[in-house]
Write an enzyme that holds these catalytic residues in place. Structure first.
Site, PDB file in Angstrom:
ATOM      1  CG  MET A 115      -1.759  -1.225   1.342  1.00 47.46           C
ATOM      2  SD  MET A 115      -2.913  -1.275   2.735  1.00 47.46           S
ATOM      3  CE  MET A 115      -2.104  -0.436   4.038  1.00 47.46           C
ATOM      4  N   GLY A 172       1.315   4.250   4.409  1.00 49.37           N
ATOM      5  CA  GLY A 172       2.072   3.338   3.539  1.00 49.37           C
ATOM      6  C   GLY A 172       2.561   2.109   4.280  1.00 49.37           C
ATOM      7  CB  SER A 173       1.844  -0.296   5.689  1.00 49.57           C
ATOM      8  OG  SER A 173       0.597   0.303   5.449  1.00 49.57           O
ATOM      9  NE  ARG A 174       4.585  -7.486   2.835  1.00 46.87           N
ATOM     10  CZ  ARG A 174       5.773  -7.913   3.230  1.00 46.87           C
ATOM     11  NH1 ARG A 174       6.867  -7.304   2.843  1.00 46.87           N
ATOM     12  NH2 ARG A 174       5.871  -8.948   4.028  1.00 46.87           N
TER      13      ARG A 174
END
EC number: 4.1.1.65
Length: 184
Positions: A67, A153-155
């Site tokens: 993301m 922001g990340s996963r």
């Protein structure tokens, strides 16, 4: 007197313009649009791009969704079921697209579903410093229900059980609650 007002007005504009832009950016970033939830056994828990699809030794398949800061960061339940655990694991903050992100701060979810135990992991990134679960252990959730948020922001990784075929590809964009992850 009018010169003093003009100076104050210019200073106020110099502060107001960046402050307004920052506020608008924050409102846009933390948006949470309504979605028509797709039909299917397993739907995407996150907006983003499929970063990797990896088979595991235990027969499961991990689908990792990256993301970016431009995506919606509210995550959704991939299946209907009961949240059997929500575990926060401290860690680092390297970019979520980096292999070393395996050691980042994370929240590991387990859902008891019609397919059995489904594991989902929210992983913080370099900028993301906070994962906010919305629902506690023991909660029954509907498919596509909002379950948490990762800031900036990340996963999100989802582990599909053995025998469940993946119906997305690396590089494909996903929409939480809309994109079907499995084939079937």
């Amino acid at each position: 007197m009018s010169l003093l007002r003009a100076r104050r007005s210019g200073a106020a504009k110099a502060v107001a313009v960046p402050a307004t832009a920052l506020a608008a950016g924050m409102l846009w970033f933390f948006r949470d649009p309504e979605r028509e939830i797709a039909q299917g056994r397993v739907i995407s828990p996150a907006d983003g791009v499929v970063q990797s699809i990896m088979p595991w030794k235990d027969g499961r398949t991990r689908v990792a969704i990256f993301m970016s800061p431009l995506n919606v960061h509210v995550n959704r339940a991939p299946l209907a079921g009961t949240v059997t655990s929500v575990e926060h694991i401290p860690g680092g903050f390297v970019p979520a697209f980096n292999k070393e992100s395996e050691n980042n701060e994370r929240v590991v979810w387990h859902f008891d579903t019609e397919l059995g135990d489904i594991e989902m992991v929210q992983i913080a990134g370099a900028v993301a410093r906070r994962i906010v679960p919305y629902v506690p252990q023991g909660t029954k959730v509907e498919q596509g229900e909002r379950i948490g948020l990762i800031r900036f922001g990340s996963r999100v990784d989802i582990y599909l059980p053995e025998g469940v075929e993946v119906d997305v590809e690396v590089g494909q964009k996903t929409v939480a609650g809309v994109t079907r992850i499995d084939r079937g």
